[in-house]
Design a protein around this motif. Structure first.
Motif, PDB file in Angstrom:
ATOM      1  N   HIS A   1     -13.570 107.642 -38.593  1.00  0.00           N
ATOM      2  CA  HIS A   1     -13.696 106.761 -39.869  1.00  0.00           C
ATOM      3  C   HIS A   1     -12.530 105.585 -39.577  1.00  0.00           C
ATOM      4  O   HIS A   1     -12.589 104.492 -40.146  1.00  0.00           O
ATOM      5  N   ASN A   2     -11.281 106.109 -38.831  1.00  0.00           N
ATOM      6  CA  ASN A   2     -10.233 104.990 -38.686  1.00  0.00           C
ATOM      7  C   ASN A   2      -9.425 105.425 -37.845  1.00  0.00           C
ATOM      8  O   ASN A   2      -8.287 106.093 -37.591  1.00  0.00           O
ATOM      9  N   GLU A   3      -9.854 104.997 -36.643  1.00  0.00           N
ATOM     10  CA  GLU A   3      -9.140 105.337 -35.247  1.00  0.00           C
ATOM     11  C   GLU A   3      -7.820 105.078 -35.126  1.00  0.00           C
ATOM     12  O   GLU A   3      -6.940 105.682 -34.486  1.00  0.00           O
ATOM     13  N   SER A   4      -7.326 103.841 -35.620  1.00  0.00           N
ATOM     14  CA  SER A   4      -6.137 103.520 -35.616  1.00  0.00           C
ATOM     15  C   SER A   4      -5.085 104.506 -36.183  1.00  0.00           C
ATOM     16  O   SER A   4      -3.943 104.398 -36.072  1.00  0.00           O
ATOM     17  N   LYS A   5      -5.334 105.238 -37.271  1.00  0.00           N
ATOM     18  CA  LYS A   5      -4.783 106.201 -38.000  1.00  0.00           C
ATOM     19  C   LYS A   5      -4.415 107.643 -37.170  1.00  0.00           C
ATOM     20  O   LYS A   5      -3.542 108.331 -37.483  1.00  0.00           O
TER      21      LYS A   5
ATOM     22  N   SER B   1      -9.950 105.347 -45.570  1.00  0.00           N
ATOM     23  CA  SER B   1     -10.883 104.295 -45.561  1.00  0.00           C
ATOM     24  C   SER B   1     -11.502 103.968 -44.187  1.00  0.00           C
ATOM     25  O   SER B   1     -10.725 104.060 -43.239  1.00  0.00           O
ATOM     26  N   ASP B   2     -12.669 103.737 -44.295  1.00  0.00           N
ATOM     27  CA  ASP B   2     -13.413 103.472 -42.955  1.00  0.00           C
ATOM     28  C   ASP B   2     -12.701 101.972 -42.280  1.00  0.00           C
ATOM     29  O   ASP B   2     -12.500 101.103 -42.776  1.00  0.00           O
ATOM     30  N   ASN B   3     -12.417 102.315 -41.011  1.00  0.00           N
ATOM     31  CA  ASN B   3     -11.923 101.194 -40.181  1.00  0.00           C
ATOM     32  C   ASN B   3     -12.586 101.369 -38.880  1.00  0.00           C
ATOM     33  O   ASN B   3     -12.037 101.394 -37.887  1.00  0.00           O
ATOM     34  N   THR B   4     -13.990 101.109 -38.765  1.00  0.00           N
ATOM     35  CA  THR B   4     -14.670 101.123 -37.662  1.00  0.00           C
ATOM     36  C   THR B   4     -15.109  99.983 -36.834  1.00  0.00           C
ATOM     37  O   THR B   4     -14.504  98.912 -37.215  1.00  0.00           O
ATOM     38  N   GLU B   5     -15.930 100.017 -35.801  1.00  0.00           N
ATOM     39  CA  GLU B   5     -16.156  99.232 -34.998  1.00  0.00           C
ATOM     40  C   GLU B   5     -16.637  97.993 -35.864  1.00  0.00           C
ATOM     41  O   GLU B   5     -16.791  96.897 -35.421  1.00  0.00           O
TER      42      GLU B   5
ATOM     43  N   LEU C   1      -3.883  94.437 -35.260  1.00  0.00           N
ATOM     44  CA  LEU C   1      -3.152  95.306 -36.031  1.00  0.00           C
ATOM     45  C   LEU C   1      -4.046  96.782 -36.251  1.00  0.00           C
ATOM     46  O   LEU C   1      -3.684  97.702 -36.127  1.00  0.00           O
ATOM     47  N   ARG C   2      -5.405  96.413 -36.745  1.00  0.00           N
ATOM     48  CA  ARG C   2      -6.275  97.556 -37.295  1.00  0.00           C
ATOM     49  C   ARG C   2      -6.903  98.066 -35.992  1.00  0.00           C
ATOM     50  O   ARG C   2      -7.357  99.364 -36.056  1.00  0.00           O
ATOM     51  N   PHE C   3      -7.074  97.339 -34.833  1.00  0.00           N
ATOM     52  CA  PHE C   3      -7.462  97.621 -33.593  1.00  0.00           C
ATOM     53  C   PHE C   3      -6.751  97.446 -32.354  1.00  0.00           C
ATOM     54  O   PHE C   3      -6.915  96.441 -31.927  1.00  0.00           O
TER      55      PHE C   3
END
Length: 772
Positions: free
Chosen positions: A244-248, A475-479, A510-512
């Motif tokens: 869902h949120n790889e950066s986390k 929260s989703d932070n996807t492709e 920042l997000r990716f």
């Protein structure tokens, strides 16, 4: 049993303990114990605290924050004391922290006796007593944790307790290093043991002492012990974040280190191998990924062997192992191996009539097959029908979206394509498929861009970013979010809003981050925007650098832009060779998704012929582009190619035909085109309008005045995108218009502006003069 040392603390044996007392867990025990001690001093058993200590009042918010922090500490992996102190800062009252660190210091200084006394005290905290109520319910989360720790401590041998104290000492010193020279570890242990035994004589080196001799403490031991519950929670948490949120999630290197530590204590934990597989995919490490995937399914089969349905579970594991291996090979571009693994999975599923596995295999078969052919449409429709029968809403929605995408690359009308996407949206809402809703909006954005509706494309990207996708606090932070941000950045750059585009790309960075698997999207967009901007500014060294950087993430796109760069620079032969090679490569391509790129190559080849003055040959490529775009309803390419054809007709002395063609195709360019395309279209329209009115003197003056007004807008638009060489062309043509009108002052002003621009941005080759 004769060869087994019962006194050895075998942490990494074949059957690891379910729970282990570690310095971190002891710290959590002390923290909760001190909290309870200070919160309820009046009802504690005698001896748990000083009588002089007064009760401390905690607000409801403080109680809530403390409990949520403790729950997080119980579920997460072991951490260093320095990190624990940072987590507790601002959450726990300072007086509680003071007592907490005092207790740790006492254990550090005095050795084993405070540890043993502490476990005796906390045993009273959860034990039932007829005279007093237990302070922690033995059936609560904390109660279970306390009882597990007490039981684990009671099972420790003497050497294991001394080893535990050594680790606690090291754990404490990492946070509070001692200023004085540290005493010898063996001597301090000996002193501690002597204080317990009450003797002052030296100890002999027994078998027990020998098993402890040579103890080495490294920094890894601080967070290097995981119970099975901790490991399972950690794996589930990191897997969810990767999805869902790889950066986390932890960075690839740190996560792999954690997985290694988990596997040392829990060798047969299959889920850890699958998490390692997911982590390897992040960095595109093929060998490690397939190695961990095999280990995961091997251990699943081993676990299943103890069940009454061992054969069924083993077959299930083999089927889905083959399916995942196929997906892995496809991700790395090994299409032959992927198809072989997929066929194996299908055969295994057919043997036992596993329809669910067959549907997943069929979904992957759609990815492997050739796009834009009738057989593929039949396969997708069959998959949708079967998924509906099996009540698989996710696969049904995915199949509908794939069918919509397929129809967009054949000869279906846009209305039909979006009808399928509407049906997919209904399924997503009915079954709460948040991820598929994002996929639907992203696909709509791509399709609107393909059909030439940039505003609708931007709107769909905004909807992707504004969806409420929070689930379990994440929260989703996807492709899909990265693609939406890049799309918006490119749209703003096309409007000359480079600062907004840069801000959007910085947000995407920042997000990716760079080590994120989806970072290539913003890398590609960043280089494309830099290329367009620097090409307009005629900064050739930066243009060339952008082409080189782009080749890393998109080779075909880099080759096309390199040809455009060579054309603008005046190197016609090299540009022609590059474009000719791209055209030859596209002859064997039947995949509909490449149509967008094909049209751009044809237009670039046409512009190259225009710039070299070969307008007759340029017509062939423009008409080919219009034919391809019209068959697939790509309205914007139809419009911009028609404008380019009008420009060719103008140079061939056919202004009337050019004017009619422009009037029919200007609207899509002016409403959905980039600022640069709008300016070129209006520039062409002004020149054609003047050429058509050359016979009548009255009409000519009206056309000249109208052209002057249009050229004011053209110059303003070129300035927005920093196309200074085109601004110079516009000023030059406007000066000629003023000269024909007899407006000397205005002509002289334009001539002065042209001279200044020519000094700053000189014309280096004749091809720039003929450029469209």
């Amino acid at each position: 049993m004769s060869g087994t040392d019962l006194f050895t603390f075998n942490t990494f044996g074949k059957r690891p303990m379910k729970e282990q007392v570690t310095p971190h867990k002891l710290s959590v025990l002390i923290l909760v114990h001190k909290y309870q001690t200070l919160r309820l001093p009046t009802i504690l058993h005698e001896g748990l605290m000083d009588d002089s200590l007064e009760e401390i009042v905690f607000t409801e918010n403080e109680k809530r924050d403390f409990m949520t922090t403790i729950l997080d500490l119980l579920q997460s992996s072991d951490i260093e004391l320095k990190e624990l102190r940072a987590k507790l800062h601002g959450v726990v009252k300072p007086v509680v922290l003071d007592f907490f660190f005092d207790k740790l210091k006492e254990i550090h200084d005095d050795g084993l006796q405070p540890i043993m006394k502490f476990f005796h005290d906390i045993n009273d905290l959860v034990s039932h007593d007829s005279e007093s109520k237990p302070f922690i319910s033995k059936y609560s989360v904390l109660g279970f944790f306390f009882r597990r720790m007490i039981l684990a401590f009671n099972k420790l041998s003497f050497s294991q307790v001394t080893e535990l104290w050594a680790k606690i000492k090291h754990y404490y010193e990492l946070c509070f290093p001692n200023n004085e020279p540290e005493a010898d570890l063996a001597k301090s242990l000996t002193d501690s043991v002597m204080s317990l035994s009450g003797t002052g004589g030296p100890l002999t080196k027994s078998c027990l002492a020998q098993s402890f001799e040579g103890l080495q403490i490294s920094e890894n031991t601080v967070g290097g012990f995981y119970s099975q519950k901790q490991a399972e929670y950690f794996i589930a948490q990191q897997a969810s974040l990767l999805h869902h949120n790889e950066s986390k999630a932890l960075s690839p290197r740190k996560l792999q280190d954690k997985i290694t530590v988990i596997l040392k204590a829990n060798k047969d934990l299959a889920e850890a191998h699958f998490l390692s597989y997911l982590n390897s995919l992040r960095v595109k490490e093929y060998c490690t990924a397939i190695h961990n995937l095999y280990h995961y399914y091997d251990r699943n089969a081993k676990i299943s062997s103890t069940s009454t349905t061992a054969k069924d579970k083993e077959d299930l594991s083999i089927r889905y192992a083959a399916l995942n291996v196929a997906a892995l090979h496809f991700r790395f571009g090994h299409h032959g191996e992927a198809m072989a693994s997929l066929i194996e999975s299908i055969h295994k599923a057919q043997e036992v009539n596993d329809h669910v596995c067959l549907q997943h295999a069929l979904a992957w078969l759609q990815r492997f097959g050739q796009q834009g052919v009738a057989a593929m449409a039949h396969l997708i429709e069959k998959s949708i029908t079967r998924s509906e029968d099996l009540s698989l809403p996710y696969l049904t929605s995915l199949g509908v979206q794939v069918l919509a995408r397929h129809n967009a690359f054949v000869f279906e009308k846009p209305a039909s394509v979006f009808e399928y996407l509407e049906y997919s949206d209904i399924l997503n809402c009915q079954n709460f498929l948040t991820g598929m809703i994002q996929v639907s909006y992203t696909q709509k954005s791509a399709l609107w861009h393909l059909f030439g509706k940039s505003e609708l494309s931007s709107m769909s990207s905004l909807l992707v970013l504004n969806l409420d996708t929070i689930e379990s606090g994440v929260s989703d932070n996807t492709e899909l979010s990265c693609i939406a941000l890049c799309n918006l950045a490119e749209k703003h750059a096309e409007r000359g809003q480079y600062q907004i585009a840069t801000d959007l790309l910085n947000h995407a960075k920042l997000r990716f981050p760079v080590d994120c698997v989806d970072s290539h999207h913003w890398m590609k967009s960043e280089q494309q925007i830099n290329f367009d901007r620097m090409l307009n500014n005629r900064k050739w060294n930066l243009v060339e650098q952008a082409v080189i950087n782009l080749r890393v993430v998109a080779e075909d796109e880099s080759n096309l832009r390199n040809a455009i760069y060579l054309c603008e620079k005046g190197e016609a032969t090299q540009a022609f060779n590059q474009l000719q090679k791209l055209l030859e490569d596209m002859k064997d391509t039947t995949d509909g998704k490449e149509l967008d790129f094909q049209c751009r190559v044809l237009l670039a080849m046409s512009r190259l012929y225009i710039n070299t003055g070969n307008h007759t040959t340029a017509i062939i490529h423009v008409l080919d582009c219009i034919s391809k775009a019209r068959s697939h309803h790509m309205n914007y390419f139809i419009a911009i190619a028609s404008v380019q054809l009008a420009f060719i007709q103008y140079h061939m002395k056919l202004p009337e035909q050019a004017l009619g063609l422009l009037e029919r195709n200007m609207l899509p360019v002016l409403t959905n085109g980039s600022i640069y395309d709008q300016a070129r279209t209006l520039y062409c329209y002004a020149r054609v309008q003047v050429a058509c009115a050359r016979h009548s003197q009255q009409d000519k003056k009206s056309a000249l005045l109208s052209a002057v007004s249009v050229m004011n807008l053209v110059i303003e638009l070129f300035k927005k995108v920093e196309a200074h060489h085109r601004v110079k062309d516009g000023v030059y043509y406007q000066a000629r218009l003023y000269n024909d009108l007899g407006y000397t002052a205005e002509r002289n002003k334009c001539a002065h502006d042209f001279k200044q621009l020519d000094q700053q941005h000189p014309t280096l080759n004749q091809m720039s003069i003929n450029a469209f």
